[in-house]
Design an enzyme around this catalytic site. Structure first.
Site, PDB file in Angstrom:
ATOM      1  N   GLY A 207       0.827  -1.197   0.000  1.00  0.00           N
ATOM      2  CA  GLY A 207       0.000   0.000   0.000  1.00  0.00           C
ATOM      3  C   GLY A 207       0.855   1.237   0.000  1.00  0.00           C
ATOM      4  N   PRO A 209       2.589   4.817   1.173  1.00  0.00           N
ATOM      5  CG  PRO A 209       4.385   6.157   0.562  1.00  0.00           C
ATOM      6  CD  PRO A 209       3.132   5.567   0.034  1.00  0.00           C
ATOM      7  CE  LYS A 213       3.264  -0.081   3.452  1.00  0.00           C
ATOM      8  NZ  LYS A 213       2.741   1.271   3.258  1.00  0.00           N
ATOM      9  CB  THR A 214       4.961   0.056  10.499  1.00  0.00           C
ATOM     10  OG1 THR A 214       5.554   0.417   9.268  1.00  0.00           O
ATOM     11  CG2 THR A 214       6.019  -0.366  11.477  1.00  0.00           C
ATOM     12  CD  GLU A 429      -7.250  30.219  -6.464  1.00  0.00           C
ATOM     13  OE1 GLU A 429      -8.003  29.233  -6.440  1.00  0.00           O
ATOM     14  OE2 GLU A 429      -6.064  30.157  -6.816  1.00  0.00           O
ATOM     15  CG  ASP A 505      -4.849  25.553 -12.112  1.00  0.00           C
ATOM     16  OD1 ASP A 505      -4.762  24.972 -11.028  1.00  0.00           O
ATOM     17  OD2 ASP A 505      -5.121  26.755 -12.245  1.00  0.00           O
TER      18      ASP A 505
HETATM   19  P1  ADP Z   1       3.475   2.632   6.763  1.00  0.00           P
HETATM   20  O1  ADP Z   1       4.250   1.556   7.411  1.00  0.00           O
HETATM   21  O2  ADP Z   1       2.303   2.136   5.983  1.00  0.00           O
HETATM   22  O3  ADP Z   1       4.280   3.602   5.957  1.00  0.00           O
HETATM   23  P2  ADP Z   1       2.968   3.371   9.474  1.00  0.00           P
HETATM   24  O4  ADP Z   1       2.320   2.134   9.952  1.00  0.00           O
HETATM   25  O5  ADP Z   1       4.371   3.575   9.852  1.00  0.00           O
HETATM   26  O6  ADP Z   1       2.812   3.514   7.898  1.00  0.00           O
HETATM   27  O7  ADP Z   1       2.088   4.597   9.943  1.00  0.00           O
HETATM   28  C1  ADP Z   1       2.631   5.827  10.271  1.00  0.00           C
HETATM   29  C2  ADP Z   1       1.769   6.531  11.273  1.00  0.00           C
HETATM   30  O8  ADP Z   1       0.527   6.906  10.689  1.00  0.00           O
HETATM   31  C3  ADP Z   1       1.390   5.672  12.440  1.00  0.00           C
HETATM   32  O9  ADP Z   1       2.319   5.797  13.462  1.00  0.00           O
HETATM   33  C4  ADP Z   1       0.036   6.210  12.859  1.00  0.00           C
HETATM   34  O10 ADP Z   1       0.179   7.275  13.754  1.00  0.00           O
HETATM   35  C5  ADP Z   1      -0.544   6.752  11.594  1.00  0.00           C
HETATM   36  N1  ADP Z   1      -1.505   5.830  10.973  1.00  0.00           N
HETATM   37  C6  ADP Z   1      -1.422   5.314   9.736  1.00  0.00           C
HETATM   38  N2  ADP Z   1      -2.476   4.541   9.459  1.00  0.00           N
HETATM   39  C7  ADP Z   1      -3.244   4.544  10.542  1.00  0.00           C
HETATM   40  C8  ADP Z   1      -4.488   3.909  10.871  1.00  0.00           C
HETATM   41  N3  ADP Z   1      -5.134   3.110  10.008  1.00  0.00           N
HETATM   42  N4  ADP Z   1      -5.006   4.132  12.097  1.00  0.00           N
HETATM   43  C9  ADP Z   1      -4.376   4.925  12.965  1.00  0.00           C
HETATM   44  N5  ADP Z   1      -3.204   5.540  12.726  1.00  0.00           N
HETATM   45  C10 ADP Z   1      -2.637   5.368  11.520  1.00  0.00           C
END
Ligand code: ADP
Length: 605
Positions: A207, A209, A213-214, A429, A505
């Protein structure tokens, strides 16, 4: 989850200590020990001893301005400072002293080289060997190399009560559902073994950034209450070929020891890129990938180690990595929809104090297209703004302003537009807004402003989507292009000239028109043939043309035609509403920022 840090002194630390000790020994202790054997006496005592003929050997040391001598039988060594004494030679001669050689023995040159150079090196190597062997034993195998470079240094998180849970990850219900199965397996592996079902060894989270995901990977570990190893793909890639592979081995060894557990590899594309066999390819990366493939094959299913990996470039991954048996499940983690955005805002808003005016739905609608990370940032920016203005609560206005900050940057305080420029921007605008409002299918205008922003925008029209949009019709796309051209059309109509203000634009309109023709099959001539393929879905969506030169020329012609048609349409709409355009532009020029309601009121008056 809490990260467990291993306290580890780098090996270099020991080397420095050893070196320091050796230096002290060589330069301070050895000369000092030699000095110790010599007794210092006064010159009178020296004269006395010569008169008593009690002097054996004598050495006159001009450089240090001293005389070193022994007694008759050579058992004691003395030293005295030199004094202006013309009779010195005579006196010594009479006393029967011998002027021979050095008394305080300098070491033989060979011995001195041996002691001061060879010995330290030998000690140095011996200690180094000892230390590295000891560290290797601690790390548990020959895989780890000297200086610890072959160790995985993965961050290890152990179970803790404040771990991230699925409830902390808002939206992303499909992904959560998918991962819930893994959690269930980690809780109850027997159930799966009984039926003979094999859980996936690897799961790939793909997905854009900042979509969580993390977070999702951590939440799986948090829910399952198992250790969580986290490492980024780039951490595997080392300067020396083989180091990365050794890190992979080490990581998997640790994981197997701690099973059941979760191994998370972030940005796996750093090592998992397709091996294209190019000359001068990256040997280290390929070896690391090969090792990863072998490791994933090596452990049998249901041994409790689950590998999660995240990437935003799934198309660049090596097919061997994504085949069943390795990363055999792919979980898309997409940008949140309206409901998801609202939930994410609510999750993050829990951490800040809000006043009751806050309407999350409206904020979520304004922030269409924002990722989870951006939404988290929006809430934080709003909180910062509240603090800056000495308030204790975050208000709706804070959140709305912070959306603009995240989208367009901060307000430029000292950007001074000339009067004429301001008029042009206001007209531009209003041109966008008016065209948008007059086309029934365009989203209503939320806000129009001509306050310059740090992103370089001199003003902008913010539109708000009413609901979720998954599909866009050809008409909607055309209207969007018309809206984009509306700014320039208004300038032309009112000032009879063009300005540079429309560059963004133009870019967007062209991109849209191009996609319509090359990818969405919205051109009569090409029917449903793809002329372009998207190569980088999650990172900006770059695309590459795949057609003949003639077709490219034809595409260019059609793109121009399409944009031109919409530009004309916009100009027509504005011409029909010329008085409103002037009225609204004047109003905006005066107020600098107007809301959608104000706009509609004047328009419908
Ligand atoms: P990725 O690994 O997809 O790049 P992360 O998991 O590191 O993104 O997310 C970064 C930050 O964004 C998280 O620490 C959180 O604060 C916020 N975040 C992202 N997605 C969500 C979600 N679905 N719900 C709550 N917080 C989110």
């Amino acid at each position: 989850m809490q990260e467990v840090k291993k306290p580890r002194k780098p090996l270099i630390y020991y080397y420095i200590i050893v070196l320091a000790v050796l230096l002290i020994f060589n330069f301070l202790l050895m000369p000092w020990a030699a000095e110790r054997r010599v007794t210092e006496v006064g010159y009178d005592r020296f004269i006395e001893m010569t008169e008593e003929e009690d002097v054996g050997q004598v050495e006159i040391n001009q450089e240090d301005n001293e005389i070193v001598f022994t007694d008759k039988d050579g058992s004691a060594i003395y030293k005295t400072g030199m004094v202006e004494d013309p009779d010195l030679t005579r006196r010594l001669y009479d006393s029967g002293a011998k002027f021979s050689g050095q008394i305080v023995e300098q070491m033989s040159p060979i011995l001195s080289i041996l002691l001061s150079w060879i010995l330290p090196v030998v000690i140095f190597i011996a200690i180094g060997q000892y230390m590295s062997r000891k560290l290797m034993k601690k790390a548990g195998g020959p895989n780890s190399m000297i200086f610890g470079n072959g160790k995985s240094n993965a961050k290890v998180y152990v179970k803790s009560s404040e771990g991230i849970r699925f409830s902390d990850v808002a939206g992303e219900d499909e992904a959560k559902e998918n991962l819930a199965e893994i959690v269930d397996y980690l809780h109850n592996p027997g159930k799966y073994r009984e039926v003979g079902a094999a859980v996936p060894k690897g799961i790939l989270l793909v997905g854009p950034p900042g979509t969580g995901k993390t977070m999702l990977a951590k939440a799986v570990a948090g829910e399952a209450n198992v250790p969580f190893f986290s490492m980024s793909g780039s951490e595997f890639v080392e300067m020396f070929v083989g180091m990365g592979a050794s890190k992979v081995r080490d990581l998997f060894r640790q994981a197997k020891e701690k099973a059941p557990c979760i191994v998370f590899i972030d940005e796996i594309d750093a090592i998992g890129q397709k091996r294209d066999g190019r000359v001068g390819g990256n040997d280290e990366r390929e070896q690391t990938l090969n090792q990863l493939l072998t490791e994933m094959d090596g452990f049998e299913t249901n041994n409790g180690v689950i590998i999660l990996a995240a990437t935003n470039r799934p198309e660049s991954l090596d097919p061997a990595l994504t085949r069943p048996g390795r990363f055999d499940r792919r979980v898309p983690v997409e940008l949140p929809d309206l409901k998801g955005r609202e939930e994410i805002l609510k999750v993050h808003a829990k951490k800040v104090k809000l006043d009751e005016t806050v309407d999350f739905n409206k904020i979520a609608r304004m922030a269409s297209g924002a990722s989870g990370a951006e939404l988290a940032n929006i809430v934080n920016e709003a909180a910062l703004r509240a603090v800056r203005e000495n308030r204790r609560f975050v208000t709706q206005a804070d959140l709305e302003e912070s959306i603009e900050v995240v989208i367009a940057g901060y307000q430029k305080k000292n950007a001074i537009l000339t009067d004429q420029e301001k008029k042009v921007v206001a007209c531009h605008e209003i041109g966008h807004a008016l065209v948008a409002a007059k086309q029934s299918n365009s989203a209503p205008v939320q806000k129009i402003t001509i306050v310059p922003r740090t992103s370089g925008a001199l003003g902008y029209t913010m539109q708000v989507e009413e609901g979720n949009h998954y599909l866009m019709s050809q008409e909607e796309l055309e209207n969007k292009i018309a809206t984009l051209t509306g700014g320039r059309a208004a300038e032309e109509l009112v000032f009879h000239s063009a300005s540079t203000g429309a560059s963004n634009d133009i870019e967007q309109a062209t991109k849209l028109a191009r996609s319509m023709i090359t990818r969405y099959g919205m051109s009569k001539d090409f029917d449903m043939v793809a002329m372009e393929t998207v190569t980088n879905q999650y990172l900006g969506g770059d695309s590459s043309l795949s057609c003949s030169m003639e077709t490219q020329t034809e595409i260019d012609r059609q793109v121009v035609e399409l944009v031109k048609k919409q530009h004309e349409k916009a100009a027509k709409i504005l011409e029909e509403n010329r008085t409103k355009l002037n009225e609204l532009a004047d109003y905006l020029y005066e107020k600098e920022t107007i809301t959608g309601e104000e706009f509609m009121r004047i328009l419908n008056a």
